[in-house]
Design a protein around this motif. Structure first.
Motif, PDB file in Angstrom:
ATOM      1  N   HIS A  95       9.949   2.368  -5.701  1.00 18.57           N
ATOM      2  CA  HIS A  95      10.801   3.491  -5.333  1.00 18.57           C
ATOM      3  C   HIS A  95      10.021   4.695  -4.833  1.00 18.57           C
ATOM      4  CE1 HIS A  95      14.271   2.021  -8.149  1.00 18.57           C
ATOM      5  NE2 HIS A  95      13.866   1.092  -7.314  1.00 18.57           N
ATOM      6  N   HIS A  96       8.730   4.702  -5.016  1.00 21.84           N
ATOM      7  CA  HIS A  96       7.918   5.854  -4.614  1.00 21.84           C
ATOM      8  C   HIS A  96       6.987   5.472  -3.467  1.00 21.84           C
ATOM      9  CE1 HIS A  96       5.762   9.591  -4.868  1.00 21.84           C
ATOM     10  NE2 HIS A  96       4.632   8.925  -4.886  1.00 21.84           N
ATOM     11  N   SER A  97       6.997   6.281  -2.433  1.00 19.84           N
ATOM     12  CA  SER A  97       6.080   6.104  -1.301  1.00 19.84           C
ATOM     13  C   SER A  97       5.141   7.296  -1.236  1.00 19.84           C
ATOM     14  CB  SER A  97       6.861   6.004   0.010  1.00 19.84           C
ATOM     15  OG  SER A  97       5.976   6.124   1.109  1.00 19.84           O
ATOM     16  N   VAL A  98       3.844   7.015  -1.256  1.00 24.65           N
ATOM     17  CA  VAL A  98       2.873   8.100  -1.061  1.00 24.65           C
ATOM     18  C   VAL A  98       2.717   8.419   0.429  1.00 24.65           C
ATOM     19  CG1 VAL A  98       1.621   7.610  -3.205  1.00 24.65           C
ATOM     20  CG2 VAL A  98       0.833   6.583  -1.057  1.00 24.65           C
ATOM     21  N   ILE A  99       3.234   7.556   1.281  1.00 23.51           N
ATOM     22  CA  ILE A  99       3.149   7.742   2.732  1.00 23.51           C
ATOM     23  C   ILE A  99       4.258   8.677   3.228  1.00 23.51           C
ATOM     24  CG2 ILE A  99       3.126   6.570   4.987  1.00 23.51           C
ATOM     25  CD1 ILE A  99       0.798   5.711   3.117  1.00 23.51           C
ATOM     26  N   ALA A 100       5.451   8.554   2.668  1.00 24.86           N
ATOM     27  CA  ALA A 100       6.632   9.279   3.167  1.00 24.86           C
ATOM     28  C   ALA A 100       6.421  10.790   3.314  1.00 24.86           C
ATOM     29  CB  ALA A 100       7.841   8.984   2.283  1.00 24.86           C
ATOM     30  N   PHE A 117       0.820  -1.214   0.000  1.00 23.07           N
ATOM     31  CA  PHE A 117       0.000   0.000   0.000  1.00 23.07           C
ATOM     32  C   PHE A 117       0.859   1.270   0.000  1.00 23.07           C
ATOM     33  CE2 PHE A 117      -3.420  -2.625   2.290  1.00 23.07           C
ATOM     34  CZ  PHE A 117      -4.124  -2.850   1.118  1.00 23.07           C
ATOM     35  N   THR A 118       2.113   1.140   0.381  1.00 23.15           N
ATOM     36  CA  THR A 118       3.056   2.254   0.397  1.00 23.15           C
ATOM     37  C   THR A 118       3.039   3.031  -0.912  1.00 23.15           C
ATOM     38  OG1 THR A 118       4.555   1.044   1.850  1.00 23.15           O
ATOM     39  CG2 THR A 118       5.536   2.808   0.530  1.00 23.15           C
ATOM     40  N   HIS A 119       2.901   2.307  -2.006  1.00 25.64           N
ATOM     41  CA  HIS A 119       3.162   2.868  -3.320  1.00 25.64           C
ATOM     42  C   HIS A 119       1.936   3.487  -3.984  1.00 25.64           C
ATOM     43  CE1 HIS A 119       6.766   0.696  -2.486  1.00 25.64           C
ATOM     44  NE2 HIS A 119       6.086  -0.436  -2.430  1.00 25.64           N
ATOM     45  N   TYR A 120       0.735   3.253  -3.415  1.00 26.85           N
ATOM     46  CA  TYR A 120      -0.439   3.765  -4.127  1.00 26.85           C
ATOM     47  C   TYR A 120      -1.641   4.097  -3.261  1.00 26.85           C
ATOM     48  CZ  TYR A 120      -2.309  -0.944  -3.650  1.00 26.85           C
ATOM     49  OH  TYR A 120      -2.749  -2.130  -3.134  1.00 26.85           O
ATOM     50  N   SER A 121      -1.613   3.825  -1.973  1.00 22.05           N
ATOM     51  CA  SER A 121      -2.817   4.026  -1.170  1.00 22.05           C
ATOM     52  C   SER A 121      -2.940   5.471  -0.692  1.00 22.05           C
ATOM     53  CB  SER A 121      -2.863   3.095   0.033  1.00 22.05           C
ATOM     54  OG  SER A 121      -4.022   3.405   0.800  1.00 22.05           O
ATOM     55  N   LEU A 122      -3.717   6.231  -1.437  1.00 18.36           N
ATOM     56  CA  LEU A 122      -3.977   7.609  -1.031  1.00 18.36           C
ATOM     57  C   LEU A 122      -4.865   7.645   0.208  1.00 18.36           C
ATOM     58  CD1 LEU A 122      -4.378   9.284  -4.518  1.00 18.36           C
ATOM     59  CD2 LEU A 122      -2.343   9.135  -3.063  1.00 18.36           C
ATOM     60  N   ALA A 123      -5.682   6.620   0.401  1.00 17.08           N
ATOM     61  CA  ALA A 123      -6.510   6.551   1.603  1.00 17.08           C
ATOM     62  C   ALA A 123      -5.631   6.437   2.853  1.00 17.08           C
ATOM     63  CB  ALA A 123      -7.482   5.379   1.522  1.00 17.08           C
ATOM     64  N   LEU A 124      -4.610   5.594   2.811  1.00 11.76           N
ATOM     65  CA  LEU A 124      -3.698   5.481   3.948  1.00 11.76           C
ATOM     66  C   LEU A 124      -2.857   6.744   4.111  1.00 11.76           C
ATOM     67  CD1 LEU A 124      -2.585   1.763   3.760  1.00 11.76           C
ATOM     68  CD2 LEU A 124      -3.845   2.871   5.611  1.00 11.76           C
TER      69      LEU A 124
END
Length: 153
Positions: free
Chosen positions: A111-116, A77-84
Motif C-alpha cells: 500500500h505504500h510507494s516510496v516512488i509516488a 522496488f516501489t515499496h522500499y527502494s530509496l535509491a530508485l
C-alpha cells in the motif's frame, strides 16, 4: 519527443506469473501495444527491463540525456527502494509510476510507494490500459515541459 518505458523486477515473467493478479499479457505484448500507440502519437519510444535495482537507477540517470519523460513500473522496488526514489527525484523529467494491479487492494506492505511522492503521477490497477494512459500522460507532461523550456529561451 522520446519516451522511455522501464519495467522492474519480475515483469519479464508477465503472462505466466500470477495471471489472476497481473493478467495474461506478456511484457512483449505490452511493449508492442505501447509501440503502436507511440507511433500514433508521433513519439519515439524505448523499453528497458531489469531485475536489478542498480541497472534501473543507471538507466534513469541516462534518461536525462536521452528522453523527455519516463513511464516506470518499479515492481516490488516501489515499496522500499530509496535509491530508485532518489533517482526519480534527481532526473528532472516527468516520471509516471504505473502498476498493473491495484497495489492498494493487495497486501498491506504494497500500500505504500516510496516512488509516488517524487513521481509526476501514479496509475495503478488498470492492467495494460494503465501503461497506455501513463504513456499519454508522459507525452502531455513532456510537451508542457518543452513549451516552458522554449518560452525561457
Amino acid at each position: 519527443m522520446k519516451i522511455l518505458v522501464m519495467h522492474g523486477p519480475n515483469l519479464n515473467l508477465l503472462g505466466r506469473r500470477e495471471p489472476a493478479v497481473y493478467g495474461a499479457l506478456t511484457l512483449d505484448e505490452i511493449n508492442a501495444g505501447l509501440g503502436a500507440l507511440a507511433a500514433g502519437l508521433g513519439v519515439e519510444i524505448s523499453f528497458f527491463q531489469s531485475n536489478h535495482e542498480g541497472e534501473l537507477v543507471d538507466r534513469l540517470h541516462q534518461a536525462v540525456e536521452k528522453e523527455d519523460a519516463v513511464v516506470f513500473n518499479p515492481g516490488a522496488f516501489t515499496h522500499y527502494s530509496l535509491a530508485l526514489r532518489d533517482a526519480v527525484a534527481a532526473v528532472g523529467i516527468p516520471v509516471i509510476e504505473v502498476h498493473l494491479s491495484n497495489i492498494y487492494a493487495r497486501e498491506e506492505f504494497r500500500h505504500h510507494s516510496v516512488i509516488a511522492p517524487v513521481a509526476a503521477g501514479q496509475i495503478s490497477g488498470l492492467g495494460g490500459t494503465g501503461y497506455r494512459l501513463a504513456l499519454r500522460a508522459a507525452v502531455e507532461l513532456a510537451a508542457v515541459g518543452r513549451n516552458k523550456q522554449c518560452s525561457k529561451e
